[in-house]
Design a protein around this motif. Sequence first.
Motif, short mmCIF file in Angstrom:
data_model
loop_
_atom_site.label_atom_id
_atom_site.label_comp_id
_atom_site.label_asym_id
_atom_site.label_seq_id
_atom_site.Cartn_x
_atom_site.Cartn_y
_atom_site.Cartn_z
N HIS A 323 -1.78 -12.28 -20.46
CA HIS A 323 -2.78 -11.43 -21.11
C HIS A 323 -2.14 -10.36 -22.00
CE1 HIS A 323 -5.34 -13.39 -18.17
NE2 HIS A 323 -6.40 -12.85 -18.73
N ARG A 324 -0.80 -10.45 -22.16
CA ARG A 324 -0.04 -9.50 -22.99
C ARG A 324 -0.19 -8.07 -22.47
NH1 ARG A 324 0.55 -14.16 -23.83
NH2 ARG A 324 0.90 -15.16 -25.86
N GLY A 325 -0.29 -7.96 -21.14
CA GLY A 325 -0.44 -6.65 -20.53
C GLY A 325 0.83 -6.20 -19.83
N ARG A 326 0.69 -5.19 -19.00
CA ARG A 326 1.82 -4.63 -18.25
C ARG A 326 1.44 -4.53 -16.77
NH1 ARG A 326 3.29 0.99 -20.16
NH2 ARG A 326 5.11 0.58 -18.86
N PHE A 327 2.44 -4.73 -15.93
CA PHE A 327 2.23 -4.62 -14.49
C PHE A 327 3.38 -3.82 -13.90
CE2 PHE A 327 2.77 -6.64 -10.15
CZ PHE A 327 1.71 -5.95 -9.57
N ARG A 328 3.03 -2.79 -13.14
CA ARG A 328 4.09 -2.03 -12.48
C ARG A 328 3.61 -1.58 -11.10
NH1 ARG A 328 2.34 2.19 -16.18
NH2 ARG A 328 1.82 4.11 -15.03
N ILE A 329 4.59 -1.26 -10.26
CA ILE A 329 4.31 -0.86 -8.88
C ILE A 329 4.96 0.48 -8.62
CG2 ILE A 329 4.53 -1.52 -6.46
CD1 ILE A 329 4.98 -4.43 -7.46
N GLU A 330 4.17 1.40 -8.07
CA GLU A 330 4.70 2.71 -7.69
C GLU A 330 4.42 2.90 -6.21
OE1 GLU A 330 2.81 5.57 -10.16
OE2 GLU A 330 3.70 4.81 -12.02
N SER A 331 5.45 3.31 -5.47
CA SER A 331 5.25 3.49 -4.03
C SER A 331 6.32 4.43 -3.48
CB SER A 331 5.32 2.14 -3.31
OG SER A 331 4.99 2.29 -1.95
N GLU A 332 5.97 5.02 -2.36
CA GLU A 332 6.89 5.92 -1.68
C GLU A 332 6.60 5.82 -0.19
OE1 GLU A 332 7.88 10.71 -1.61
OE2 GLU A 332 6.87 9.83 -3.35
N PRO A 333 7.63 5.65 0.64
CA PRO A 333 7.39 5.53 2.08
C PRO A 333 6.57 6.68 2.62
CG PRO A 333 9.68 5.00 1.57
CD PRO A 333 9.05 5.52 0.29
N GLY A 334 5.50 6.32 3.37
CA GLY A 334 4.64 7.32 3.98
C GLY A 334 3.54 7.84 3.08
N ARG A 335 3.52 7.43 1.80
CA ARG A 335 2.53 7.97 0.87
C ARG A 335 1.73 6.89 0.14
NH1 ARG A 335 4.74 13.13 -2.34
NH2 ARG A 335 2.48 13.35 -2.51
N GLY A 336 1.80 5.66 0.63
CA GLY A 336 1.00 4.60 0.05
C GLY A 336 1.61 3.99 -1.20
N SER A 337 0.82 3.11 -1.85
CA SER A 337 1.29 2.36 -3.01
C SER A 337 0.23 2.28 -4.09
CB SER A 337 1.70 0.93 -2.59
OG SER A 337 2.65 0.95 -1.55
N ARG A 338 0.68 2.16 -5.34
CA ARG A 338 -0.21 1.96 -6.48
C ARG A 338 0.26 0.74 -7.26
NH1 ARG A 338 0.61 6.23 -10.24
NH2 ARG A 338 -1.44 5.91 -11.17
N PHE A 339 -0.63 -0.23 -7.38
CA PHE A 339 -0.35 -1.43 -8.16
C PHE A 339 -1.15 -1.30 -9.45
CE2 PHE A 339 0.61 -2.37 -3.84
CZ PHE A 339 1.70 -3.22 -3.88
N ILE A 340 -0.47 -1.21 -10.57
CA ILE A 340 -1.08 -0.82 -11.83
C ILE A 340 -1.06 -1.98 -12.82
CG2 ILE A 340 -1.00 0.83 -13.73
CD1 ILE A 340 0.60 2.67 -11.76
N VAL A 341 -2.23 -2.35 -13.30
CA VAL A 341 -2.37 -3.38 -14.33
C VAL A 341 -2.92 -2.71 -15.59
CG1 VAL A 341 -3.55 -5.51 -14.99
CG2 VAL A 341 -2.77 -5.20 -12.63
#
Length: 354
Positions: A323-341
């Motif tokens: 889809h010519r987009g971007r995908f990245r993952i941000e996370s930190e132990p104990g503070r959850g995760s963000r999966f970004i499209v």
Amino acid sequence: MQTAEIGRLLQAVPMALVLVDADQRVLAANPAAVALFGQPLEGRSCATFLRHPEFLNGLESCLSGRQQSSARIVLAGMAGQTHLAVTFTPVATPADEGVLMAFDDLTQLEHAVAMRRDFVANVSHELRTPLTALVGFIETLRGPARDDPAARERFLVIMEREAGRMMRLVNDLLSLSRVEAEERRRPDARVDVIAVLRTMLASHRDPARQAGVDLVLDAEEDSIAVRADADQLAQVFHNLVENAIKYGAAGHLVTVRVRRIAREPVLRGPAVQIEVIDRGEGIDPLHLPRLTERFYRVDSDRSRAKGGTGLGLAIVKHIVNRHRGRFRIESEPGRGSRFIVILPSADPEGARAG
């Protein structure tokens, strides 16, 4: 032919070429060779830019025997290994006999072969465990447990679970194959991403409730359009939300947030950002760069126990790429995760809809 004319001929060839004289000193090198070795080569001795036994032996052999020869060499560098196939061809130079060396960079080919080999090994490993379990239980049911209703029922439940695991793996493999086959063809249908998310979240309400997780859609608008394949887009968010429920359940809340971006620098235009956010235990940053690799798992035993195939995020990455987009993952132990499209907006002006 003069050296300058030879140099102009070499420049017209995309493969890395280096012409040396009988003293192994470079007479001419084309831009591809300069780029390969990262430095100017003309006038230098071969041993000063490539001190590799196979290379030097091949060059010596060609100079002494006046016959074409070849060598395969592997160079170690900061970015990893570089695989080169070198062909040595005897030629006449303006002043003497020399050698024309052609360097074929096989790094990408070797990388593809290694990936294919690892892929086959991983698939075999993933299928072997449930198949071994099924064969073992079948033998038991035919023998010692033939007349034991309680054991038979217990074994059938396990067999059903293992068969389901194989089915999920095969389905994910087929999905990955289809996505890769279509990756060069960009979708052009206009799809309401909010509607896709609402439908997807509705299908996950029951599993989320059983896991003690609340699903929340946080969107500022009722409708936002992107150019997409609706089924593949639903698969992306299905995989991300399913993972958030399985592995982020400790936080008891999974939020899907949708926002417009007036101008996304990498996509060079208006975009839509969709985040799947959990408040779970998070992921060690060490694992983040590898999460989209096929069969890579932070915790293999836990993933298998929860029915994971190790292919979900790889599928997400390939669909987003299509889809010519971007995908990245941000996370930190104990503070959850963000999966970004991040997807290009279907609205070239980025105007608000609805």
